[in-house]
Design a protein around this motif. Structure first.
Motif, mmCIF file in Angstrom:
data_model
loop_
_atom_site.group_PDB
_atom_site.id
_atom_site.type_symbol
_atom_site.label_atom_id
_atom_site.label_comp_id
_atom_site.label_asym_id
_atom_site.label_seq_id
_atom_site.Cartn_x
_atom_site.Cartn_y
_atom_site.Cartn_z
ATOM 1 N N GLY A 235 -48.270 9.394 -18.642
ATOM 2 C CA GLY A 235 -47.592 10.475 -19.514
ATOM 3 C C GLY A 235 -48.644 11.655 -19.490
ATOM 4 O O GLY A 235 -48.148 12.807 -19.517
ATOM 5 N N TYR A 236 -49.985 11.493 -19.557
ATOM 6 C CA TYR A 236 -50.877 12.307 -19.395
ATOM 7 C C TYR A 236 -51.415 12.443 -18.167
ATOM 8 O O TYR A 236 -52.196 11.670 -17.495
ATOM 9 C CB TYR A 236 -52.144 11.799 -20.456
ATOM 10 N N THR A 237 -50.832 13.716 -17.391
ATOM 11 C CA THR A 237 -51.151 13.578 -16.168
ATOM 12 C C THR A 237 -52.690 13.774 -15.596
ATOM 13 O O THR A 237 -53.574 14.389 -16.496
ATOM 14 C CB THR A 237 -50.319 14.984 -15.384
ATOM 15 N N GLU A 238 -52.794 13.778 -14.395
ATOM 16 C CA GLU A 238 -54.294 13.961 -13.904
ATOM 17 C C GLU A 238 -54.622 15.433 -14.140
ATOM 18 O O GLU A 238 -55.745 15.702 -14.338
ATOM 19 C CB GLU A 238 -54.577 13.492 -12.483
ATOM 20 N N ALA A 239 -53.521 16.411 -13.589
ATOM 21 C CA ALA A 239 -53.855 17.841 -13.849
ATOM 22 C C ALA A 239 -54.301 18.184 -15.298
ATOM 23 O O ALA A 239 -55.140 19.081 -15.620
ATOM 24 C CB ALA A 239 -52.578 18.431 -13.484
ATOM 25 N N GLN A 240 -53.390 17.632 -16.218
ATOM 26 C CA GLN A 240 -53.684 17.960 -17.702
ATOM 27 C C GLN A 240 -55.264 17.207 -18.057
ATOM 28 O O GLN A 240 -55.714 17.779 -18.734
ATOM 29 C CB GLN A 240 -52.812 17.320 -18.466
ATOM 30 N N LEU A 241 -55.551 16.051 -17.525
ATOM 31 C CA LEU A 241 -56.912 15.403 -17.835
ATOM 32 C C LEU A 241 -57.934 16.308 -17.464
ATOM 33 O O LEU A 241 -59.011 16.461 -18.037
ATOM 34 C CB LEU A 241 -56.681 14.016 -17.243
ATOM 35 N N ILE A 242 -57.863 17.004 -15.950
ATOM 36 C CA ILE A 242 -58.879 17.667 -15.562
ATOM 37 C C ILE A 242 -59.048 18.944 -16.253
ATOM 38 O O ILE A 242 -60.165 19.548 -16.492
ATOM 39 C CB ILE A 242 -58.533 18.013 -13.982
ATOM 40 N N GLU A 243 -57.823 19.486 -16.839
ATOM 41 C CA GLU A 243 -57.893 20.932 -17.564
ATOM 42 C C GLU A 243 -58.590 20.509 -19.013
ATOM 43 O O GLU A 243 -59.510 21.602 -19.260
ATOM 44 C CB GLU A 243 -56.487 21.319 -17.989
ATOM 45 N N ALA A 244 -58.550 19.334 -19.237
ATOM 46 C CA ALA A 244 -59.004 19.035 -20.691
ATOM 47 C C ALA A 244 -60.696 18.810 -20.370
ATOM 48 O O ALA A 244 -61.530 19.026 -21.439
ATOM 49 C CB ALA A 244 -58.708 17.299 -21.208
ATOM 50 N N GLY A 245 -60.890 18.562 -19.330
ATOM 51 C CA GLY A 245 -62.509 18.288 -18.730
ATOM 52 C C GLY A 245 -63.103 19.767 -18.711
ATOM 53 O O GLY A 245 -64.272 19.730 -18.818
ATOM 54 N N VAL A 246 -62.223 20.794 -18.249
ATOM 55 C CA VAL A 246 -63.225 21.954 -18.200
ATOM 56 C C VAL A 246 -62.811 22.972 -19.337
ATOM 57 O O VAL A 246 -63.212 24.139 -19.492
ATOM 58 C CB VAL A 246 -62.663 22.744 -16.765
ATOM 59 N N ASN A 247 -61.814 22.670 -20.154
ATOM 60 C CA ASN A 247 -61.332 23.529 -21.080
ATOM 61 C C ASN A 247 -61.485 22.947 -22.462
ATOM 62 O O ASN A 247 -60.361 22.491 -23.177
ATOM 63 C CB ASN A 247 -59.920 24.072 -21.130
ATOM 64 N N PRO A 248 -62.756 22.761 -23.262
ATOM 65 C CA PRO A 248 -62.943 22.074 -24.400
ATOM 66 C C PRO A 248 -62.259 22.914 -25.760
ATOM 67 O O PRO A 248 -62.264 22.240 -26.717
ATOM 68 C CB PRO A 248 -64.480 21.961 -24.506
ATOM 69 N N ASP A 249 -61.711 23.983 -25.597
ATOM 70 C CA ASP A 249 -61.182 24.655 -26.588
ATOM 71 C C ASP A 249 -60.130 23.921 -27.103
ATOM 72 O O ASP A 249 -59.645 24.291 -28.366
ATOM 73 C CB ASP A 249 -60.687 26.128 -26.239
ATOM 74 N N ARG A 250 -59.451 23.065 -26.319
ATOM 75 C CA ARG A 250 -58.591 22.066 -26.900
ATOM 76 C C ARG A 250 -58.795 21.405 -28.323
ATOM 77 O O ARG A 250 -58.096 21.034 -28.983
ATOM 78 C CB ARG A 250 -58.180 21.081 -26.029
#
Length: 225
Positions: free
Chosen positions: A126-141
């Motif tokens: 459900g949490y895609t790899e693309a979303q996971l990579i975005e989470a790794g480079v964008n901690p503003d989440r």
């Protein structure tokens, strides 16, 4: 005696009893165990091995940055036999400061290691790899609407064999006490909505939903004292 003080007393007693799991501060030798615990519990509480093209992705987003940045706020459950960590709670006292550190120190290396999503694994999370990579480079989440009122945040994971033994509560109590000692008034966490067992656990501990919480992305908070 408060619940947290009582938990600390129990942990100390168990440490003196050979073969019994006990809580202790994180140490650098625990890093590989933290990696493994995160991976084995990252799929809605189940094993995420093979879910993504690189098994390091989940630990590199949700575990390893924390022990790198704030090892003094990481506590593990030692198995009491081999010195192996079988559970942990990790956190930061100041999410805003952590986000700035992440951008400066963690994101560049993460981006080099994971420039693009890898080949499909057939697992369709459900949490895609693309979303996971975005989470790794964008901690503003991590800058939730309530971050100033709940400046600390945490992650907690226990291997299945440790669940249901009270260690989760003791880990949370240990971190809350450490945050309170640092003058931090409240802590929050985000969780996988599919992990209903974890939600029941947090409810029992007294966590409450924050105003910005969503059904698909629950946000919970609690005072440290």
């Amino acid at each position: 005696m408060s619940e947290r003080a009582d938990a600390a007393a129990r942990a100390s007693s168990e440490r003196d009893a050979p073969g019994h799991p006990f809580i202790r501060p994180y140490r650098p030798a625990d890093r590989d165990d933290v990696f493994a615990i995160c991976l084995r519990t990252a799929a809605g509480g189940g094993d995420a091995t093979g879910v993504y093209s690189d098994d390091a992705l989940m630990p590199e987003v949700f575990a390893l940055p924390y022990v790198e940045y704030a090892p003094e706020l990481a506590f593990v459950v030692d198995d009491g036999r081999e010195g192996r960590a079988v559970g942990y709670v990790i956190g930061v006292a100041d999410t805003r400061a952590f986000v700035e550190w992440w951008k400066r120190e963690w994101a560049p290396g993460f981006r080099r290691r994971h420039p693009v999503p890898g080949p499909p694994t057939g697992r369709d999370p459900g949490y895609t790899e693309a979303q996971l990579i975005e989470a790794g480079v964008n901690p503003d989440r991590m800058l939730i609407a309530e971050v100033d009122a709940y400046p600390a945040h945490l992650h907690i994971d226990l291997l299945p064999e440790l669940q249901g033994q009270g260690m989760g509560r003791r880990l949370i109590d240990t971190l809350r006490a450490a945050l309170a000692e640092r003058g931090v008034a409240a802590v929050h966490l985000g969780m996988d909505a599919a992990n209903t067992g974890a939600r029941a656990f947090y409810d029992r501990l007294g966590f409450h939903e924050l105003p910005s919480s969503r059904t698909d992305a629950p946000l919970l908070g609690i005072a440290t004292s």
